[in-house]
Every structure is written in C-alpha cells, then in structure tokens.
Design an enzyme around this catalytic site. Structure first.
Site, mmCIF file in Angstrom:
data_model
loop_
_atom_site.group_PDB
_atom_site.id
_atom_site.type_symbol
_atom_site.label_atom_id
_atom_site.label_comp_id
_atom_site.label_asym_id
_atom_site.label_seq_id
_atom_site.Cartn_x
_atom_site.Cartn_y
_atom_site.Cartn_z
ATOM 1 N N ARG A 203 53.070 60.499 41.198
ATOM 2 C CA ARG A 203 52.052 61.417 40.680
ATOM 3 C C ARG A 203 52.591 62.364 39.615
ATOM 4 O O ARG A 203 51.974 62.559 38.566
ATOM 5 C CB ARG A 203 51.466 62.279 41.819
ATOM 6 C CG ARG A 203 50.439 61.597 42.654
ATOM 7 C CD ARG A 203 50.480 62.124 44.063
ATOM 8 N NE ARG A 203 51.712 61.668 44.684
ATOM 9 C CZ ARG A 203 51.826 60.468 45.287
ATOM 10 N NH1 ARG A 203 50.796 59.681 45.387
ATOM 11 N NH2 ARG A 203 52.980 60.079 45.802
ATOM 12 N N THR A 204 53.730 62.980 39.896
ATOM 13 C CA THR A 204 54.189 64.042 38.993
ATOM 14 C C THR A 204 54.520 63.467 37.617
ATOM 15 O O THR A 204 54.085 63.990 36.595
ATOM 16 C CB THR A 204 55.409 64.754 39.601
ATOM 17 O OG1 THR A 204 55.052 65.221 40.899
ATOM 18 C CG2 THR A 204 55.843 65.931 38.743
ATOM 19 N N HIS B 127 58.671 73.371 43.434
ATOM 20 C CA HIS B 127 57.834 72.424 42.697
ATOM 21 C C HIS B 127 56.639 73.234 42.175
ATOM 22 O O HIS B 127 55.515 73.093 42.652
ATOM 23 C CB HIS B 127 57.390 71.303 43.648
ATOM 24 C CG HIS B 127 56.891 70.063 42.975
ATOM 25 N ND1 HIS B 127 56.548 70.007 41.632
ATOM 26 C CD2 HIS B 127 56.670 68.812 43.475
ATOM 27 C CE1 HIS B 127 56.142 68.780 41.345
ATOM 28 N NE2 HIS B 127 56.217 68.039 42.440
ATOM 29 N N ARG C 253 63.014 66.373 36.979
ATOM 30 C CA ARG C 253 63.101 66.323 38.459
ATOM 31 C C ARG C 253 64.529 65.929 38.798
ATOM 32 O O ARG C 253 65.089 65.004 38.209
ATOM 33 C CB ARG C 253 62.128 65.301 39.025
ATOM 34 C CG ARG C 253 62.389 65.043 40.505
ATOM 35 C CD ARG C 253 61.304 64.239 41.150
ATOM 36 N NE ARG C 253 60.081 65.026 41.281
ATOM 37 C CZ ARG C 253 59.003 64.607 41.938
ATOM 38 N NH1 ARG C 253 59.001 63.428 42.520
ATOM 39 N NH2 ARG C 253 57.944 65.372 42.023
ATOM 40 N N LYS D 104 77.494 57.576 33.647
ATOM 41 C CA LYS D 104 78.877 57.592 33.128
ATOM 42 C C LYS D 104 79.574 58.906 33.448
ATOM 43 O O LYS D 104 80.679 59.157 33.002
ATOM 44 C CB LYS D 104 78.862 57.420 31.606
ATOM 45 C CG LYS D 104 78.199 56.148 31.121
ATOM 46 C CD LYS D 104 78.229 56.114 29.588
ATOM 47 C CE LYS D 104 77.427 54.956 29.037
ATOM 48 N NZ LYS D 104 77.238 55.075 27.585
#
Ligand code: ASP
Length: 314
Positions: free
Chosen positions: A64-65, A143, A115, A94
């Site tokens: 969703r986000t 959030h 995120r 890396k």
C-alpha cells in the site's frame, strides 16, 4: 563559510521533511487533511507538480505505502524512480551507507520517500539529504503518513477528531502505525486511548510520556472494552520484529475480530486496520459497513498526495 556552502546550508534548513509525528503540529495536520480532501474532491486550484521527480527507496517490503506514494506522485503530474527492494537492488548490497546513498539520490530527484528497518533511519536520511525526505516506516519507530491517512478516514467517516474513544489493539510495542497514530490523536482535545495488548507488547514509554493530557487506559482484554469505542483499530503482530519464530508464536492470534466482537461494537463505530492482516480480522467481517480498512487504503492516496504536494512546495 563560502557563499555557495552558506546558501546550500540555508536551503537545507528550509526543507520540509516528514520523518516523525513531531513535525506535525495540529495546524499542519488540519492543513494536510484539508488538502487531501481537496485532492479527493478534484478541486481545480491544487498545484500540479509536472516534471518533478520522486525517489521511493524501500529497504523493507510494502504494498500500500509504495504504490499509493507512487500513484500520488503520478497523479500530481510528477514521475517516480523506484527501488522497491533497495536492500538487494541498490549499493546497500555492496555495503554503501544510507547517508551516502541519500546524498547521491538527492542529486537526481526533488524528494525522497524511504522505508527502512532501523528506527531513526528516515531522520538520518533527512540529515544527509538536500531534498525533502518522507518517512514511509522506520522499523518499529514511526509511520507518520499512515497516521495521517488514519485521521483522514476518521474525520471523513465520524466527522471529528476530538472527543473520541479509540482502542488501539495488538502489537503496540512494535507497531509503528499505532505509535504514530497515538501521538497524532493526542493533538486533539478530549480523546481517550484504550491500549489493548498483552503485557509483553505494551506501548513504549516514549509514546506514553508524550501523550500529554490525553486519557489512557491500558488493558490486556479486548472483549470488555469493545462496546465503549468509537474506533477499534486492530493491528498485526509484527512477526519480523521478534527474535525468533517461537517468540512470535506466543502472540499470534492473541486478538481476533470476529462477527461476535462486531456485535459488541457500537453502530456508529469504525473498525480500522493499517493492513496487511494475517488472521486478526475474520474476513466474514469485511461486508460490515463499519469495516473501514479498504476505504482506509484508498484514503492513503489523497493523504500522500497532500504530503508530497506540501514537501514539494518548499
Ligand atoms: N503496513 C503497516 C506498516 O508498514 C502495518 C503492518 O505492516 O503491520 O507498518
């Protein structure tokens, strides 16, 4: 300091980041919710962001986000560069530091949505960035855009953001959505929070201490409180934050919203969930008009358009 560096420092100081609820005083919440409503209603005078570029950098899974941020940017007229699995598909694989990655990506885009599994990662990114940074979830931290879309849903469906009795249920220790939502609800007068969790998954003291005047009840029992609520906000036990599968198993299924629970929930009340659900709401409940979770996901689009429009305005 040479003038070019001084100018860069001045520009960085005026950037509009959204990394924690601390950046959201009540007047800004209301401004963003009004702007989101404008987008939902298709009001003409809202800004288009043609030619602006957004990077979405996801070091943890998302449905969703990420999709709603990307849809929001496209609907604003802008475009998106996406690392949907930045752990493997960016130079993080890396060993590149988050700060270096953000400095580099800042040179290509006008804003960054991130995120990340670590608490505080979005704030660190904001320190390194020369463009606005929006937190799309930092581990068990915050959030903030989910909390905004939750408020948008509550205001749209119940008509107010004050004098509400809201039950936050489930994994309150690790659930970043409820941590942010509790703080945003505390900006509005006479709200009462009922925090329902097993003792091991209680809401952190950092949040409890920041709730100010907001009344708080803590309990381990869901059934007795359901009939008192305006909003029942159910959450997932956050399996990925536990040290072992056994530790998670102790809590799996601890609270399940069933048709029986819904019989106790008042007629006017809402059942919300940030999703994904993994068994904590019986699908039989989906057809109940009080089940707001899919409407909630749609509202994420308007709320995230408002947030992107705001950060890009800086
Ligand atoms: N989707 C929400 C989050 O990213 C809720 C969850 O995952 O349980 O925090």
């Amino acid at each position: 300091m040479p003038e070019t560096l001084a100018a860069a420092a001045r520009a960085a100081a005026t950037l509009r980041h959204l990394t924690t609820p601390v950046e959201l005083p009540r007047h800004l919440i209301e401004e963003l919710l009004d702007r989101a409503l404008g987008f939902e209603l298709g009001e003409a005078d809202l800004q288009r962001r043609d030619g602006r570029l957004l990077a979405t950098l996801f070091y943890e899974p998302s449905t969703r986000t990420r999709f709603s941020f990307e849809a929001a940017m496209h609907r604003l007229g802008g475009q998106v560069l996406s690392a949907e699995n930045a752990v493997k598909a960016s130079s993080a694989a890396k060993g590149e530091s988050l700060e270096d990655a953000i400095r580099v990506i800042s040179g290509y885009v006008d804003a960054i949505v991130i995120r990340h599994p670590e608490i505080g990662a979005a704030a660190r990114a904001a320190q390194a960035a020369t463009v606005p940074v929006v937190n799309a979830g930092d581990g068990a931290g915050h959030h903030p855009t989910q909390a905004l879309l939750d408020l948008y849903t509550i205001r749209k469906e119940l008509g107010r953001l004050d004098r509400l009795r809201v039950g936050l249920v489930g994994d309150l220790r690790n659930g970043r959505t409820v941590r942010s939502l509790a703080l945003l609800l505390s900006r509005f007068p006479q709200n009462e929070l009922v925090l329902v969790s097993p003792p091991g998954l209680r809401m952190g003291d950092d949040i409890l201490e920041a709730l100010g005047e907001t009344a708080v009840d803590q309990t381990g029992e869901l059934d007795p409180v359901v009939c008192t609520l305006d909003v029942l906000y159910q959450t997932r036990i956050q399996a990925e934050r536990f040290e072992s599968a056994e530790a998670y198993e102790r809590y799996r299924g601890v609270y399940v919203v069933t048709p029986d629970i819904m019989r106790c929930l008042p007629e006017h009340a809402l059942l919300m969930h940030p999703l994904p659900r993994v068994g904590e709401i019986d699908p039989q409940v989906d057809s109940d008009p009080r089940a707001a979770y899919f409407r909630q996901t749609r509202n994420g689009l308007w709320a995230r358009m408002a947030v992107l429009d705001w950060v890009l305005g800086s």
